[in-house]
Design an enzyme around this catalytic site. Structure first.
Site, mmCIF file in Angstrom:
data_model
loop_
_atom_site.group_PDB
_atom_site.id
_atom_site.type_symbol
_atom_site.label_atom_id
_atom_site.label_comp_id
_atom_site.label_asym_id
_atom_site.label_seq_id
_atom_site.Cartn_x
_atom_site.Cartn_y
_atom_site.Cartn_z
ATOM 1 N N SER A 141 0.890 -1.222 0.048
ATOM 2 C CA SER A 141 -0.159 -0.013 0.025
ATOM 3 C C SER A 141 0.916 1.168 0.038
ATOM 4 O O SER A 141 2.194 1.100 0.534
ATOM 5 C CB SER A 141 -0.899 0.058 1.305
ATOM 6 O OG SER A 141 -1.346 1.190 1.432
ATOM 7 N N TYR A 154 -1.962 -0.217 10.590
ATOM 8 C CA TYR A 154 -1.887 -1.129 9.319
ATOM 9 C C TYR A 154 -0.365 -0.485 8.715
ATOM 10 O O TYR A 154 0.174 -1.638 7.851
ATOM 11 C CB TYR A 154 -3.047 -0.327 8.630
ATOM 12 C CG TYR A 154 -3.137 -0.656 7.102
ATOM 13 C CD1 TYR A 154 -3.798 -2.006 6.507
ATOM 14 C CD2 TYR A 154 -2.771 0.197 5.958
ATOM 15 C CE1 TYR A 154 -3.842 -2.211 5.233
ATOM 16 C CE2 TYR A 154 -2.911 -0.106 4.577
ATOM 17 C CZ TYR A 154 -3.703 -1.185 4.437
ATOM 18 O OH TYR A 154 -3.842 -1.768 2.757
HETATM 19 N N1 LIG Z 1 -8.568 -0.957 -1.094
HETATM 20 C C1 LIG Z 1 -7.650 0.113 -0.862
HETATM 21 O O1 LIG Z 1 -7.627 1.269 -0.972
HETATM 22 C C2 LIG Z 1 -6.183 -0.620 -0.709
HETATM 23 C C3 LIG Z 1 -5.110 0.225 -0.947
HETATM 24 C C4 LIG Z 1 -3.713 -0.264 -1.014
HETATM 25 C C5 LIG Z 1 -3.484 -1.638 -0.659
HETATM 26 N N2 LIG Z 1 -4.687 -2.539 -0.493
HETATM 27 C C6 LIG Z 1 -4.126 -3.535 -0.148
HETATM 28 O O2 LIG Z 1 -4.897 -4.642 -1.260
HETATM 29 C C7 LIG Z 1 -5.019 -5.981 -0.637
HETATM 30 C C8 LIG Z 1 -6.613 -6.227 -1.073
HETATM 31 O O3 LIG Z 1 -7.514 -5.612 -0.336
HETATM 32 P P1 LIG Z 1 -8.909 -4.938 -0.900
HETATM 33 O O4 LIG Z 1 -8.904 -3.725 -1.138
HETATM 34 O O5 LIG Z 1 -9.254 -5.672 -2.077
HETATM 35 O O6 LIG Z 1 -9.919 -5.471 0.345
HETATM 36 P P2 LIG Z 1 -10.888 -6.380 0.340
HETATM 37 O O7 LIG Z 1 -12.278 -6.237 -0.552
HETATM 38 O O8 LIG Z 1 -11.353 -6.004 1.947
HETATM 39 O O9 LIG Z 1 -10.637 -7.847 0.240
HETATM 40 C C9 LIG Z 1 -9.770 -8.421 1.219
HETATM 41 C C10 LIG Z 1 -9.294 -9.958 0.771
HETATM 42 O O10 LIG Z 1 -8.747 -10.456 1.992
HETATM 43 C C11 LIG Z 1 -9.261 -11.647 2.287
HETATM 44 N N3 LIG Z 1 -8.900 -11.812 3.836
HETATM 45 C C12 LIG Z 1 -9.042 -10.727 4.823
HETATM 46 N N4 LIG Z 1 -8.854 -11.544 5.894
HETATM 47 C C13 LIG Z 1 -8.321 -12.972 5.856
HETATM 48 C C14 LIG Z 1 -8.069 -13.846 6.656
HETATM 49 N N5 LIG Z 1 -7.840 -13.916 7.890
HETATM 50 N N6 LIG Z 1 -7.795 -15.237 5.926
HETATM 51 C C15 LIG Z 1 -7.871 -15.263 4.575
HETATM 52 N N7 LIG Z 1 -8.184 -14.340 3.807
HETATM 53 C C16 LIG Z 1 -8.452 -13.073 4.297
HETATM 54 C C17 LIG Z 1 -10.857 -11.383 2.197
HETATM 55 O O11 LIG Z 1 -11.269 -12.514 2.089
HETATM 56 P P3 LIG Z 1 -12.558 -13.084 3.265
HETATM 57 O O12 LIG Z 1 -12.942 -12.088 4.050
HETATM 58 O O13 LIG Z 1 -13.423 -14.162 2.432
HETATM 59 O O14 LIG Z 1 -11.512 -14.165 4.134
HETATM 60 C C18 LIG Z 1 -10.814 -10.759 0.927
HETATM 61 O O15 LIG Z 1 -10.800 -11.633 -0.077
HETATM 62 C C19 LIG Z 1 -4.946 -6.095 0.961
HETATM 63 O O16 LIG Z 1 -3.686 -6.267 1.171
HETATM 64 C C20 LIG Z 1 -4.926 -4.432 1.381
HETATM 65 O O17 LIG Z 1 -4.271 -4.067 2.257
HETATM 66 C C21 LIG Z 1 -5.874 -2.100 -0.587
#
Ligand SMILES: NC(=O)c1ccc[n+]([C@@H]2O[C@H](COP(=O)([O-])OP(=O)(O)OC[C@H]3O[C@@H](n4cnc5c(N)ncnc54)[C@H](OP(=O)(O)O)[C@@H]3O)[C@@H](O)[C@H]2O)c1
Length: 239
Positions: A141, A154
């Protein structure tokens, strides 16, 4: 052994992980999906098979648990014999003022955002080193390069991820294994949209933008390594 290239994507039930699954399926990869929500993954996998004739494998796992990382890697290796691309994408954000973050919330972020990445990557790297081929992608991130209000826990995990990734990259490049770390700005997914002060969706990246950046790093010429990629919205609309 699977005759197509194999990608293993964590956090594949929604958001960036789901977009990654679609992009790699459309490029002819066999796609192994993992998250806790099996139902969502199965719906996505069925769509990928329908749209792209993709081979898919759904493995439910809770990456907050040490034993699930090993069980997950074993399941994919048993079924398909290899992992060509591992995408460490699963992540948790508890965005809250410093004094309001509980020990459990901090622990959850540490477990999923860094410990699981470390443990799962340990299970997948030996096969890549043996084949002298492979790519590890880490979704960090921009909060892993710059702190932000509400990000004490985070950001700490994402800075840690960067340190892990830079060190691993130095260890594995001699074996032709790429380590690529992607630093997205705000992306319009549930991770951020459930926060009351989330930016306007029009000012955010879409999950597919991150998926395309990741695929660019995987498909670049074999001699090249895009070790770190920042990706942010070009011209964000001010609220
Ligand atoms: N959205 C943003 O603005 C942003 C910006 C920078 C970086 N990121 C990074 O991008 C990545 C994906 O995030 P996203 O934005 O797509 O978020 P999201 O829509 O909340 O998806 C998160 C994913 O992680 C899985 N997950 C969470 N806890 C878990 C656990 N204990 N075991 C297994 N799987 C787990 C969730 O699946 P389940 O709940 O089904 O387990 C879901 O598929 C993350 O690493 C996040 O930090 C996001």
């Amino acid at each position: 052994m699977m005759n197509k290239p194999v990608v293993l994507i964590t956090g594949a039930s929604r958001g960036i992980g789901a977009a990654l699954a679609e992009k790699f399926a459309s490029e002819g990869y066999a796609v192994a999906l993992t998250a806790r929500d099996m139902e969502k993954m199965q719906i996505l996998a069925a769509n990928l098979t329908k749209s792209y004739k993709a081979e898919t494998l759904c493995v439910p796992a809770d990456l907050g648990k040490v034993e699930d990382a090993e069980r997950l890697a074993n399941a994919v290796l048993k079924e398909w014999g290899k992992v060509d691309v591992l995408i460490n994408n699963a992540g948790i954000l508890h965005a809250r003022p410093f004094l309001e973050i509980s020990a459990d919330e901090l622990q959850e972020m540490l477990d999923v955002n860094i410990r699981a990445v470390f443990l799962l990557t340990q299970k997948v790297v030996p096969g890549m080193v043996e084949r002298k081929d492979g790519t590890i992608i880490n979704i960090a991130s921009l909060g892993g390069k710059n702190g932000f209000k509400g990000g004490t826990g985070y950001s700490a995990t994402k800075f840690a991820l960067r340190g892990f990734a830079q060190s691993l990259m130095q260890e594995l490049r001699k074996d032709n294994v790429r380590v690529v770390t992607v630093f997205p700005g705000s992306v319009d997914t549930r991770l951020i949209s459930r926060n009351p002060d989330a930016p306007d969706p029009a000012s955010m990246l879409q999950a597919v933008d991150v998926a395309h950046a990741v695929y660019a790093a995987v498909s670049v010429d074999a001699r090249a390594l895009m070790s770190e990629i920042d990706i942010r919205p070009l011209n964000p609309v001010k609220k």
